[in-house]
Write an enzyme that holds these catalytic residues in place. Structure first.
Site, PDB file in Angstrom:
ATOM      1  N   ASP A  13      -5.449   5.558 -12.379  1.00  0.00           N
ATOM      2  CA  ASP A  13      -4.257   4.727 -12.194  1.00  0.00           C
ATOM      3  C   ASP A  13      -3.022   5.629 -12.314  1.00  0.00           C
ATOM      4  O   ASP A  13      -2.900   6.388 -13.287  1.00  0.00           O
ATOM      5  CB  ASP A  13      -4.223   3.629 -13.265  1.00  0.00           C
ATOM      6  CG  ASP A  13      -3.157   2.579 -12.976  1.00  0.00           C
ATOM      7  OD1 ASP A  13      -3.489   1.571 -12.342  1.00  0.00           O
ATOM      8  OD2 ASP A  13      -2.002   2.798 -13.394  1.00  0.00           O
TER       9      ASP A  13
ATOM     10  N   ASN B 218       8.622   2.530  -7.824  1.00  0.00           N
ATOM     11  CA  ASN B 218       8.985   1.608  -6.744  1.00  0.00           C
ATOM     12  C   ASN B 218      10.329   0.939  -7.017  1.00  0.00           C
ATOM     13  O   ASN B 218      11.182   0.821  -6.122  1.00  0.00           O
ATOM     14  CB  ASN B 218       7.904   0.538  -6.584  1.00  0.00           C
ATOM     15  CG  ASN B 218       6.796   0.962  -5.639  1.00  0.00           C
ATOM     16  OD1 ASN B 218       7.001   1.814  -4.776  1.00  0.00           O
ATOM     17  ND2 ASN B 218       5.610   0.378  -5.801  1.00  0.00           N
TER      18      ASN B 218
ATOM     19  N   HIS C  76      10.117   1.304  -2.161  1.00  0.00           N
ATOM     20  CA  HIS C  76       8.702   1.333  -1.773  1.00  0.00           C
ATOM     21  C   HIS C  76       8.373   2.538  -0.893  1.00  0.00           C
ATOM     22  O   HIS C  76       7.228   3.004  -0.885  1.00  0.00           O
ATOM     23  CB  HIS C  76       8.328   0.034  -1.062  1.00  0.00           C
ATOM     24  CG  HIS C  76       8.283  -1.144  -1.983  1.00  0.00           C
ATOM     25  ND1 HIS C  76       7.240  -1.365  -2.854  1.00  0.00           N
ATOM     26  CD2 HIS C  76       9.173  -2.160  -2.196  1.00  0.00           C
ATOM     27  CE1 HIS C  76       7.471  -2.459  -3.555  1.00  0.00           C
ATOM     28  NE2 HIS C  76       8.632  -2.974  -3.166  1.00  0.00           N
TER      29      HIS C  76
ATOM     30  N   ASP D 209       5.216   4.885  -1.511  1.00  0.00           N
ATOM     31  CA  ASP D 209       4.229   5.256  -0.503  1.00  0.00           C
ATOM     32  C   ASP D 209       4.057   6.775  -0.428  1.00  0.00           C
ATOM     33  O   ASP D 209       2.940   7.287  -0.268  1.00  0.00           O
ATOM     34  CB  ASP D 209       4.646   4.723   0.874  1.00  0.00           C
ATOM     35  CG  ASP D 209       4.535   3.216   0.977  1.00  0.00           C
ATOM     36  OD1 ASP D 209       3.926   2.600   0.072  1.00  0.00           O
ATOM     37  OD2 ASP D 209       5.050   2.652   1.962  1.00  0.00           O
TER      38      ASP D 209
ATOM     39  N   GLU E  43      -1.979   1.165  -6.845  1.00  0.00           N
ATOM     40  CA  GLU E  43      -1.915   2.548  -7.322  1.00  0.00           C
ATOM     41  C   GLU E  43      -3.210   2.940  -8.012  1.00  0.00           C
ATOM     42  O   GLU E  43      -3.260   3.877  -8.809  1.00  0.00           O
ATOM     43  CB  GLU E  43      -0.735   2.738  -8.290  1.00  0.00           C
ATOM     44  CG  GLU E  43      -0.850   2.052  -9.623  1.00  0.00           C
ATOM     45  CD  GLU E  43      -0.319   0.622  -9.654  1.00  0.00           C
ATOM     46  OE1 GLU E  43       0.078   0.161 -10.725  1.00  0.00           O
ATOM     47  OE2 GLU E  43      -0.306  -0.037  -8.585  1.00  0.00           O
TER      48      GLU E  43
END
Length: 310
Positions: free
Chosen positions: A188, A196, A201, A205, A231
């Site tokens: 994780d 974010n 975002h 990404d 994630e």
């Protein structure tokens, strides 16, 4: 005045054969007739073109030798023509009706039908199936591409959750049979929501893609790696004990600590937490996954940027 009908079951045989021959030749089917001692008795223009048949008396072997030496006609995958000819001659007349594919050096595919008559005469008919084979190839390519797309995470190019869980299950089944050890790792990315929220975002990404690339460069060739959630990542390590898994994860952590992602005027760094579980014969997919998940929770609870073993 109507045309007299012809009884198709009682038509004169020479006339029927003549019409059949004319129809076959007009269709582009290549025809050849060989005598019992394999001399070429008749060859249509298409057959002569395919095999670059030379003038004068020819046999099956002389035609093949010329094709091999001149590098024309069929693809002959051999360094020496004589053993290949011995194999081909052993197949000829081995069945009353024999069908096979012929790949030509010019890229065409042919479908051949060889009929052996009483006394050893052979009728060879060859039809061009390039279009059919090409269509078959394109259909297979499209199917393969669709399978890859259905198993791939669009953002990172990694395997997606469905593909990873299928391979997870397959490895469990093979492990039950072989007894070979393997380890499972749940990963994780730390504080991903904050990335974010602060940078948008698009930055998130970019972090996901960066992590996927860094992992590809660090993991072993046999390892299976996929993105299974936002994630969250799943790593399956065949033939790896938990200690071996820890060494690989340590390398990945060290690699990320020296890497940065330029983000506008900010240099972005990130870390990950991971939980490791080693398979044993008594464990199922669900129980092994749960152990890795609990170890991941322990790593995050310990302050993140940690790896814990179940």
């Amino acid at each position: 005045m109507s045309t007299p009908s012809i009884d198709p079951f009682n038509a004169p045989l020479p006339e029927v054969l003549q019409k059949l021959a004319e129809g076959l030749l007009a269709s582009g089917t290549a025809l050849a007739i060989f005598t019992p001692d394999d001399a070429l008795h008749y060859a249509s223009a298409d057959f002569r073109d395919i095999y670059a048949v030379q003038d004068g008396a020819q046999t099956f072997s002389s035609i093949m030798r010329h094709c091999f030496d001149a590098r024309v006609g069929p693809l002959i995958e051999a360094e020496d023509i004589e053993p290949w000819l011995a194999m081909a001659n052993a197949k000829r007349r081995s069945q009353a009706n024999r069908k096979f594919e012929i790949d030509l050096l010019d890229g065409r595919w042919m479908w051949a039908s060889e009929t052996t008559f009483a006394g050893g005469w052979i009728l060879l008919m060859i039809a061009d199936c390039t279009f059919v084979k090409a269509k078959e190839f394109h259909l297979k390519s499209a199917r393969d591409a669709a399978i890859v797309a259905s198993e791939t995470d669009y953002l990172t190019g990694l395997l997606n959750r469905g593909a990873m869980m299928k391979r997870f299950g397959d490895l469990i089944e093979s492990g039950v049979v072989s007894g070979e050890v393997f380890s499972v790792v749940l990963i994780d990315l730390d504080h991903f929501k904050a990335i974010n929220d602060r940078f948008g975002h698009q930055a998130g990404d970019e972090v996901l893609r960066h992590f996927a690339d860094a992992a590809r460069a660090t993991l072993r060739g046999a390892d299976l790696f996929g993105r299974i959630g936002g994630e969250e990542f799943l790593l399956i390590m065949p033939k790896a004990t938990e200690d071996q898994a820890l060494k690989v994860l340590k390398r990945l952590q060290n690699e990320l600590r020296v890497q940065t992602i330029p983000m506008n005027d900010v240099i972005l760094r990130y870390t990950f937490s991971a939980g490791v579980a080693q398979w044993q014969a008594t464990k199922t997919l669900d129980s092994l996954y749960r152990e890795a998940d609990q170890a991941l929770y322990a790593a995050k609870h310990a302050g993140r940027d940690q790896v814990r073993v179940a």
